[in-house]
Design a protein around this motif. Structure first.
Motif, PDB file in Angstrom:
ATOM      1  N   ASN A 115       0.814  -1.218   0.000  1.00 51.29           N
ATOM      2  CA  ASN A 115       0.000   0.000   0.000  1.00 51.29           C
ATOM      3  C   ASN A 115       0.841   1.257   0.000  1.00 51.29           C
ATOM      4  O   ASN A 115       0.520   2.244  -0.658  1.00 51.29           O
ATOM      5  CB  ASN A 115      -0.886   0.019   1.245  1.00 51.29           C
TER       6      ASN A 115
ATOM      7  N   ASN B 152       2.030   1.996  -3.312  1.00 56.87           N
ATOM      8  CA  ASN B 152       0.965   2.525  -4.168  1.00 56.87           C
ATOM      9  C   ASN B 152       0.754   4.002  -3.885  1.00 56.87           C
ATOM     10  O   ASN B 152       0.319   4.756  -4.742  1.00 56.87           O
ATOM     11  CB  ASN B 152      -0.354   1.792  -3.912  1.00 56.87           C
TER      12      ASN B 152
ATOM     13  N   LYS C 293     -10.769  -5.795  -0.768  1.00 61.05           N
ATOM     14  CA  LYS C 293     -10.938  -4.481  -1.395  1.00 61.05           C
ATOM     15  C   LYS C 293      -9.640  -3.714  -1.150  1.00 61.05           C
ATOM     16  O   LYS C 293      -9.082  -3.781  -0.060  1.00 61.05           O
ATOM     17  CB  LYS C 293     -12.101  -3.751  -0.710  1.00 61.05           C
ATOM     18  N   TYR C 294      -9.141  -3.012  -2.173  1.00 65.08           N
ATOM     19  CA  TYR C 294      -7.944  -2.176  -1.975  1.00 65.08           C
ATOM     20  C   TYR C 294      -8.306  -0.987  -1.103  1.00 65.08           C
ATOM     21  O   TYR C 294      -9.437  -0.500  -1.187  1.00 65.08           O
ATOM     22  CB  TYR C 294      -7.393  -1.681  -3.312  1.00 65.08           C
ATOM     23  N   GLU C 295      -7.337  -0.542  -0.298  1.00 68.74           N
ATOM     24  CA  GLU C 295      -7.609   0.542   0.641  1.00 68.74           C
ATOM     25  C   GLU C 295      -8.141   1.790  -0.070  1.00 68.74           C
ATOM     26  O   GLU C 295      -9.049   2.452   0.397  1.00 68.74           O
ATOM     27  CB  GLU C 295      -6.324   0.893   1.387  1.00 68.74           C
ATOM     28  N   ASP C 296      -7.522   2.092  -1.228  1.00 68.99           N
ATOM     29  CA  ASP C 296      -7.941   3.294  -1.935  1.00 68.99           C
ATOM     30  C   ASP C 296      -9.038   3.008  -2.956  1.00 68.99           C
ATOM     31  O   ASP C 296      -9.554   3.917  -3.591  1.00 68.99           O
ATOM     32  CB  ASP C 296      -6.730   3.944  -2.618  1.00 68.99           C
ATOM     33  N   GLY C 297      -9.383   1.741  -3.126  1.00 63.23           N
ATOM     34  CA  GLY C 297     -10.388   1.390  -4.134  1.00 63.23           C
ATOM     35  C   GLY C 297     -11.794   1.499  -3.565  1.00 63.23           C
ATOM     36  O   GLY C 297     -11.998   1.378  -2.361  1.00 63.23           O
ATOM     37  N   LYS C 298     -12.736   1.754  -4.458  1.00 60.29           N
ATOM     38  CA  LYS C 298     -14.109   1.916  -3.982  1.00 60.29           C
ATOM     39  C   LYS C 298     -14.844   0.586  -3.956  1.00 60.29           C
ATOM     40  O   LYS C 298     -15.568   0.272  -3.033  1.00 60.29           O
ATOM     41  CB  LYS C 298     -14.858   2.912  -4.876  1.00 60.29           C
TER      42      LYS C 298
ATOM     43  N   VAL D  50     -12.712  -6.155  -4.865  1.00 64.38           N
ATOM     44  CA  VAL D  50     -12.082  -6.803  -6.007  1.00 64.38           C
ATOM     45  C   VAL D  50     -12.361  -8.302  -5.988  1.00 64.38           C
ATOM     46  O   VAL D  50     -12.528  -8.938  -7.025  1.00 64.38           O
ATOM     47  CB  VAL D  50     -10.564  -6.526  -5.988  1.00 64.38           C
TER      48      VAL D  50
ATOM     49  N   GLY E 100      -9.216  -9.983 -11.075  1.00 63.98           N
ATOM     50  CA  GLY E 100      -8.750 -10.089  -9.686  1.00 63.98           C
ATOM     51  C   GLY E 100      -7.768 -11.214  -9.412  1.00 63.98           C
ATOM     52  O   GLY E 100      -7.526 -11.564  -8.259  1.00 63.98           O
TER      53      GLY E 100
ATOM     54  N   SER F 133      -4.606  -9.943  -7.611  1.00 67.03           N
ATOM     55  CA  SER F 133      -5.006  -9.556  -6.253  1.00 67.03           C
ATOM     56  C   SER F 133      -5.162 -10.795  -5.382  1.00 67.03           C
ATOM     57  O   SER F 133      -4.757 -10.805  -4.216  1.00 67.03           O
ATOM     58  CB  SER F 133      -6.329  -8.796  -6.289  1.00 67.03           C
TER      59      SER F 133
ATOM     60  N   TYR G 158      -1.239  -8.066   0.986  1.00 67.07           N
ATOM     61  CA  TYR G 158      -2.431  -7.346   1.451  1.00 67.07           C
ATOM     62  C   TYR G 158      -3.195  -8.283   2.372  1.00 67.07           C
ATOM     63  O   TYR G 158      -2.937  -9.490   2.377  1.00 67.07           O
ATOM     64  CB  TYR G 158      -3.338  -6.971   0.275  1.00 67.07           C
TER      65      TYR G 158
END
Ligand code: DUT
Ligand code: MG
Length: 590
Positions: free
Chosen positions: A118, A121, A357-362, A365, A388, A391, A400
């Motif tokens: 993260n 990123n 879910k990615y921290e910055d993603g809405k 995934v 995905g 991921s 992650y």
């Protein structure tokens, strides 16, 4: 992160451990050599009053000639002594600041190395580079120069004030009457210049990022013939930086005339008031000369204050950036009660209702992923791009953490394992291959530097790389560039596969590792993956049916969900997505 100055200074102090005494000696030395500055005017005053202008000057010159010589010699000796002190102080402070810089830089690097995915990123490479270079230098400058300048300015000011008071307090008060005005100007200046320095720092990071991205992405730039565009973009960053620099200087220039005027008023004041004092016989000529020859000792610190403020603000902006990394902590770390698993894993991989879910993603995934790969099994993962797959496999080495559910290896949640033990058991060949500027041998043995040459060759054979390596001019000793320049995409992939195999992992994860190799070579790799001389569970992301066909289990992922799973035959019988893929690929291949 904005920390106040006191915190920043105590952070510096913390990092001076081992050198603190030396630094204090340096600071005391600074006080000493500044106090010594007063000796020359002091002796001059004595010489003038006793031998030049005083009432008994002519007689003294004859009767006390010895004293005259002594005074002159004392002046010379003290000057040499002072120069020596200055030299030693500079050496000492340089040593302290470099030692501190070395320590902080190592801490920063260690912090950056241990960060989560993260973090990478979030931060741009150019920005991180600015932190470990330019920002750190501003921090060093603080220790080596700014703090010393402050001590210098104040000790000189103080020593002069004391000496002036000793000569004549009334004249001294007149001279220092100007000080509050100067201070007001400088404090106002400080408030104006602080935001400029933060802006300056941002612009520098932007410029470095632009340069770094262009250098590492030069092939894309060339392919699209975008050199002019990039040059223009860089020019904008450069101009921005340069303009902000100019603006910062201009901020100072607005205040400069005031400071200068006040500073230059001093000699005028001395001439007027001091003249009156001489006429009224309140001070001697020698004292007047001493006042006059030391007036710079008040003017200079006042002038310097502006510059010092400037440097303080620069330090402040940079220290914010450095301390942000210095105190950053990765979120994914060993738990305190982590299970100790020093041995080799059996290699059972299990996903239990994993969502991610990615921290910055809405959007999430991965949704509710469950599957088991038994020790030694091969599980193939297929699915269209962006569904995905990458991921999913990144959850196994705990790059992650799942938002829901758990990933288990040999029945233990990876979150309860020690990261080093977990990752030691995993061999990963990532989707975008990055090879180090090292020999091919060094790259393959990256995970295990004790690997023998024989073994390196064995793993190169497994990954069907041995043949092309042997054709290279220096074989395994060939140095490959920063990103493996000089190798084809498929060749890089094969070295990356050899590197993953070379750690003899219990779990081998291949993310589209054979996408760039031809069918024939891929077949060879397939074959050798089945013949590995160590037990290994394989999780393979692939697009080609030829790769997935022989897997014990195939998972088809669509939009982050497992929509089909089973063997090749089972999935064909299902006549779903996999079946249509087979039809498409075999249709093309035939
Ligand atoms: N994604 C992020 N942040 C990341 C990486 C990916 O938000 O750092 C998103 C992009 C995509 C989804 O996650 O919508 C899945 O990405 P992944 O890389 O897992 O897809 P893939 O199946 O590996 O695609 P490909 O076959 O193109 O490698
Ligand atoms: Mg991927």
């Amino acid at each position: 992160m904005k920390t106040d100055l006191k915190k920043k200074l105590s952070w510096l102090w913390e990092n001076m451990e081992g050198c603190r005494i030396l630094y204090i000696i340096g600071i005391l030395g600074t006080v000493l050599y500044n106090a010594l500055q007063l000796t020359v005017p002091y002796f001059s005053q004595k010489i003038i009053d006793l031998f030049l202008t005083g009432e008994n000057a002519a007689r003294n010159l004859i009767e006390k000639r010895e004293l005259f010589y002594e005074l002159v010699i004392a002046m010379v000796v003290l000057t040499i002594f002072r120069t020596t002190v200055v030299y030693l102080v500079c050496m000492d402070v340089e040593h302290v600041s470099q030692t501190m810089l070395y320590r902080i830089r190592n801490v920063l690097f260690r912090k950056i190395e241990h960060q989560d995915m993260n973090f990478y990123n979030t931060y741009r490479t150019g920005d991180l580079m600015t932190r470990v270079t330019g920002d750190l230098d501003a921090v060093r400058h603080m220790v080596a120069w700014v703090i010393r300048s402050v001590v210098e300015a104040f000790s000189l000011l103080l020593a002069t004030a004391v000496y002036f008071l000793y000569m004549d307090w009334r004249l001294t008060l007149c001279m220092f009457g100007i000080a509050p005005f100067m201070l007001a100007v400088i404090l106002k200046f400080r408030d104006k210049v602080a935001p400029r320095h933060r802006e300056l720092r941002e612009k520098l990071a932007q410029m470095n990022t632009a340069a770094q991205e262009n250098i590492s992405g030069n092939r894309v730039v060339k392919a699209f013939a975008r050199e002019d565009y990039e040059i223009q973009k860089f020019d904008e960053c450069n101009r921005d930086y340069s303009e902000t620099n100019k603006k910062t200087s201009k901020t100072w220039l607005i205040y400069f005339p005031y400071v200068e005027t006040f500073a230059n008023l001093m000699p005028v004041l001395l001439l007027a008031v001091g003249g009156l004092f001489i006429i009224n016989k309140q001070i001697t000529m020698g004292e007047y000369v001493a006042f006059s020859s030391l007036i710079w000792a008040i003017q200079n610190p006042m002038r310097m204050l502006g510059n010092i403020m400037n440097e303080f603000q620069r330090f402040s902006a940079s220290a914010d950036k450095v301390m942000e990394i210095y105190y950053s902590e990765p979120k994914i770390v060993d738990k305190e009660d982590a299970v100790d698993l020093p041995g080799r894993f059996a290699g059972k991989v299990e996903f239990r209702n994993v969502s991610f879910k990615y921290e910055d993603g809405k959007l999430p995934v991965l949704h509710n992923i469950s599957f088991v790969a038994k020790p030694g099994e091969t599980v193939a993962i297929m699915g269209e791009t962006g569904c995905g797959k990458t991921s999913l496999i990144h959850l196994i080495p705990r790059f992650y953490e799942p938002t829901e559910g758990e990933v288990l290896i040999d029945g233990v949640n990876v979150a309860d394992m020690k990261l080093a033990q977990l990752r030691k058991n995993i061999g990963l060949a990532t989707q975008d291959v990055l090879l180090y500027s090292d020999t091919i041998d060094g790259n393959i043995a990256y995970g295990d530097s004790h690997l023998s040459q024989k073994e390196v060759v064995k793993f190169a054979k497994y990954s069907a790389a041995a043949q092309f390596i042997s054709k290279m001019p220096e074989g395994y000793e060939t140095i490959i560039g920063e990103r493996g320049v000089g190798l084809s995409g498929g060749q890089k992939q094969r070295i990356s596969l050899a590197r993953a195999l070379a750690v003899k992992p219990a779990i081998l994860i291949l993310d589209d590792t054979t996408s760039a190799v031809d069918m024939e070579t891929e077949k060879q790799i397939q074959h050798s993956l089945n013949e590995l001389d160590f037990p290994c569970t394989k999780i393979i992301i692939a697009q080609r049916i030829s790769t997935t066909k022989f897997a014990d289990k195939i998972l088809v992922i669509q939009d982050g969900r497992i929509t089909e799973s089973g063997t090749h035959e089972e999935l064909i019988a299902k006549k779903g997505y996999y079946y249509s893929l087979v039809a498409l690929q075999t249709g093309e291949e035939v």
